[in-house]
Design a protein around this motif. Sequence first.
Motif, mmCIF file in Angstrom:
data_model
loop_
_atom_site.group_PDB
_atom_site.id
_atom_site.type_symbol
_atom_site.label_atom_id
_atom_site.label_comp_id
_atom_site.label_asym_id
_atom_site.label_seq_id
_atom_site.Cartn_x
_atom_site.Cartn_y
_atom_site.Cartn_z
ATOM 1 N N TRP A 40 0.841 -1.192 0.000
ATOM 2 C CA TRP A 40 0.000 0.000 0.000
ATOM 3 C C TRP A 40 0.881 1.249 0.000
ATOM 4 O O TRP A 40 2.002 1.218 0.516
ATOM 5 C CB TRP A 40 -0.912 0.032 1.236
ATOM 6 C CG TRP A 40 -1.986 -1.012 1.229
ATOM 7 C CD1 TRP A 40 -1.905 -2.265 1.740
ATOM 8 C CD2 TRP A 40 -3.297 -0.872 0.688
ATOM 9 N NE1 TRP A 40 -3.072 -2.948 1.563
ATOM 10 C CE2 TRP A 40 -3.964 -2.098 0.916
ATOM 11 C CE3 TRP A 40 -3.977 0.159 0.051
ATOM 12 C CZ2 TRP A 40 -5.277 -2.317 0.507
ATOM 13 C CZ3 TRP A 40 -5.284 -0.059 -0.339
ATOM 14 C CH2 TRP A 40 -5.932 -1.278 -0.119
ATOM 15 N N GLU A 64 -7.485 0.467 -5.777
ATOM 16 C CA GLU A 64 -8.385 0.345 -4.633
ATOM 17 C C GLU A 64 -7.788 1.103 -3.457
ATOM 18 O O GLU A 64 -6.575 1.363 -3.415
ATOM 19 C CB GLU A 64 -8.602 -1.128 -4.283
ATOM 20 C CG GLU A 64 -7.329 -1.903 -4.003
ATOM 21 C CD GLU A 64 -7.566 -3.390 -3.829
ATOM 22 O OE1 GLU A 64 -8.730 -3.821 -3.991
ATOM 23 O OE2 GLU A 64 -6.613 -4.131 -3.547
ATOM 24 N N THR A 65 -8.640 1.476 -2.511
ATOM 25 C CA THR A 65 -8.196 2.312 -1.396
ATOM 26 C C THR A 65 -8.896 1.886 -0.106
ATOM 27 O O THR A 65 -9.904 1.167 -0.137
ATOM 28 C CB THR A 65 -8.502 3.794 -1.691
ATOM 29 O OG1 THR A 65 -7.944 4.606 -0.669
ATOM 30 C CG2 THR A 65 -9.992 4.052 -1.765
ATOM 31 N N MET A 66 -8.347 2.340 1.016
ATOM 32 C CA MET A 66 -8.986 2.189 2.321
ATOM 33 C C MET A 66 -8.522 3.342 3.197
ATOM 34 O O MET A 66 -7.504 3.981 2.924
ATOM 35 C CB MET A 66 -8.644 0.838 2.959
ATOM 36 C CG MET A 66 -7.180 0.626 3.270
ATOM 37 S SD MET A 66 -6.911 -0.994 4.002
ATOM 38 C CE MET A 66 -5.130 -0.977 4.262
ATOM 39 N N GLU A 88 -8.773 0.038 10.134
ATOM 40 C CA GLU A 88 -8.847 0.405 8.715
ATOM 41 C C GLU A 88 -10.205 -0.004 8.163
ATOM 42 O O GLU A 88 -10.788 -1.031 8.550
ATOM 43 C CB GLU A 88 -7.729 -0.270 7.926
ATOM 44 C CG GLU A 88 -6.345 0.265 8.297
ATOM 45 C CD GLU A 88 -5.232 -0.503 7.601
ATOM 46 O OE1 GLU A 88 -5.485 -1.664 7.216
ATOM 47 O OE2 GLU A 88 -4.128 0.044 7.455
ATOM 48 N N ILE A 104 -11.830 -2.471 2.078
ATOM 49 C CA ILE A 104 -11.252 -1.987 0.813
ATOM 50 C C ILE A 104 -12.374 -1.549 -0.117
ATOM 51 O O ILE A 104 -13.420 -2.203 -0.227
ATOM 52 C CB ILE A 104 -10.396 -3.087 0.167
ATOM 53 C CG1 ILE A 104 -9.234 -3.454 1.101
ATOM 54 C CG2 ILE A 104 -9.880 -2.664 -1.200
ATOM 55 C CD1 ILE A 104 -8.409 -4.627 0.618
ATOM 56 N N SER A 105 -12.139 -0.444 -0.799
ATOM 57 C CA SER A 105 -13.161 0.124 -1.677
ATOM 58 C C SER A 105 -13.341 -0.735 -2.925
ATOM 59 O O SER A 105 -12.544 -1.637 -3.230
ATOM 60 C CB SER A 105 -12.747 1.537 -2.094
ATOM 61 O OG SER A 105 -11.618 1.475 -2.957
#
Length: 865
Positions: A308, A335-337, A349, A352-353
């Motif tokens: 990441w 992807e992001t978080m 966290e 995940i998107s």
Amino acid sequence: SESTQVGVIAVTLHQQQASAGGVTWWCSMPKPPAPSQPQASVAGPSAVRISWVIADVEPEITASTVKIRIVGSQRWQNYDHVSRRLVPKGGGVVPAPTCEIRVEGFEEGIAYEAIVAMMNSEGWGDVSKASEPVHIGELKPRDKPPAPDPPQLVAVGTGRLKVTWTLPRACPPVEASQVQVTDVSRGKTALVDPSSGKLVDSGKTFGASRLEANIMGVEAGVEYSAAVCCRNAEGFGPYSMASDSVALADGKAGSGMELVVHAGPSFENPEVPVMEPLTDGKMRIRWMLPDEAKSTMVKLRRLGDNNWYLCGGTAIPGPTSETVASGLEEGIEYETMVAFLMNGRWGNESPISKPACIGELKQPGIPGVPKEPKLLILDPQQCHMRIKWQTFTAVPPLTGILVRFRPLGARSWQYIDGATHRLVSKEPDPVPAPASEIDVLEGLQQGVRYEASVAFRNKLGQGPTSPPSDIVCIGRPTPRLIKCTYCFNEYDLMHTEYTKGPESFWCPSCRFRQLDPFNAVIEPYGMLMYHIPVRPQIAFSLDLPDLKAWRKEDHDIFMRMVKIDSDNSAQVWPRRLTFEANGNEVFGIKEPEEGHVRRDVPKNIAPGLRPGMNTITITVDDDYISGYAMALVRTQARTAQQISTEIPHCEEEAAAARVATLLQDTWSTPHDEGAEEEDDITCVISNKLKLRCPLSFERVVIPVRGEQCMHLQCFGLGAYLESNMKMRALNNRWTCPVCGTGLKPHDLRIDGFVDRVLTETPSHIEEVLIMQDGSYRCIEEMPEKNAAEQAALTLKAADVTDTKIVEASEVSEVPTEIEDTQRSEAESNKRKHMMPGSVPPMLTRRQRRRQKLLTVGNEDEKDSD
């Protein structure tokens, strides 16, 4: 009933009652056939005219219907003849005999097509083929619809939700929508059926006019969200961002219905962030920020990566709830978080998107075409160079780079070994990715021009090579000079290849000027452009301010091409070529079909040019582009009469000396005066001179022979020029009809000695024998022998002249001033001439060697001339 149909003519029996033996029967009539393809044309700023042909059939046509759609769309719209507009359903028919309509309501820049069907008393017939596309104004770029704005989702009753949305602007316009509902807790998605409103796994789409829908059968206590995507003629676009989640209260918990809205993010359970693709490698990331949060940490990675990356390099202080990540690659899913800083410590966290991609998602495959690399000089003294290239993202990722290198004009490439930095002939292991440069430290020379190209590899294989780099030379280019045997000037071969002997080299400029004597280059400024290509595409500007005056003088502009590695001036086109002037194609050269031979001739480009500045683009496709030279030349058409006046004249004395030189080794044994003329003569070159032209089969009027020809036989000047002028195959022209040597007009010589023989001999004499003492004797043939000899002469001449006889039949002599002059001189001096006893040789050493190699059999049996 019986029915016979031929083409569009149908012979039938109309509904006719008949009785035979008490039986009553009916004959049914056919429906109309499919109409021919309708015609569509622009009829106004927002109108289109549709016309068609009504078939002459029985029963006769009573009405027509017209349907129109956007090209590529799945939905047709009906034409309403009452309102003269398009309607989704229904619409009034067009009564016969009307066969042309004007339809309003079309959008500018979009292509439409139409179909027609016809009806008679038996019903509707088949539909026609779609018309050719028609558009108003300039076509707009077409693309799938963008993602709509997030829809609105509300509860409206027990087990019911209502969703509303808006349509985005797109080209072509949106024609349908699809609604997707997500069970937030389970992550399960379903589609809304337009007719029943129920949730289904697959369903139809909503028409463009519908912007809301009722969702039936939802469960109480379950949290739902909705998203919408739109479709046009190019296909479905991406889904919108999800709406706010909504849930119905459980009916057992209390009376009535309660709306439950999600409580929002918490320290321990952050909500899933949302990614919104932008342009220029940017992605917007949004999240729900808890009230107590002081900062947000946003992490980002490529889909499938393990590592990441912290977006922005640091935490984002509150109350900011979105950020923009830059430097991302198009076609790759990310992807992001997120995580929040609350009460002095970082919380959990988020999930995940959902993956998002900038632009169209790249599918797995071999790498595409790289951009052309750059070639730099590191050390001119040591001859060190560096090659730099720009990598891109591929799926799967790049694993290596193959680097190719060669001197400009070389037919094959060399490779750069990534370990030793040396040039090798065999393909080595590629340079490991993600390297973007490599140095060449050995094997280079000063004064040589070089170029490079690269190709990328991944796990699936190697992609295509890039275009070559710009040409770079260490120091000044070293000239490669060779002397032209025609103009005697030094010519620099530069990067081109020439494998013939230097004694036969013609510079390309001379070849272009001598290529077609019937279209002579106008000197001294007739060469408008000359170029040796090094790239597949050549673009330049050509200024022709006097083009109108040239056209009045019947001047033309031709494009000519030759191969440099050749010793003749033949026109040769590459495998494929396209010539464009001012954006319009003037001509194209295509590869010949298998088993066929292409006839290469220069192309007249004058009709495709305009007075003033012209933008020229030439695209060449060939295995070895550098082996060609091209030119644009301004020419003046010339006739055979005009060319004949420029042929040099070899005076009688010099011509007699040349004949003596040709025949000096003819007699191997002494000539016996008492024997017949043709007995006991063994020849290297026959001493029998034929007075008939091998091209026209008539008595020669103006005798000519090539300056370098080694035979005694002459041929007619006019017949030779006319046969070449009528020959369509340009590269088969200008060969000697006797020996096949290349023979342009400037190589011809009028033979004064043979001309005197023709003048002094009677017209029925066809052959003379040149004697050793320099005199000549007429050969009188018997009548019965003459016919056989004439037939043999005809067969032999047809075999020698080959294609000239086919393409230039019925050739006659061209009357010239030279003919008149020669004839008057011959009539005033009609006597036998004796050749000088001793004649100095006129031939070079090489020509004499060639002369000695020519052998001929006994003249009594076979004549070699």
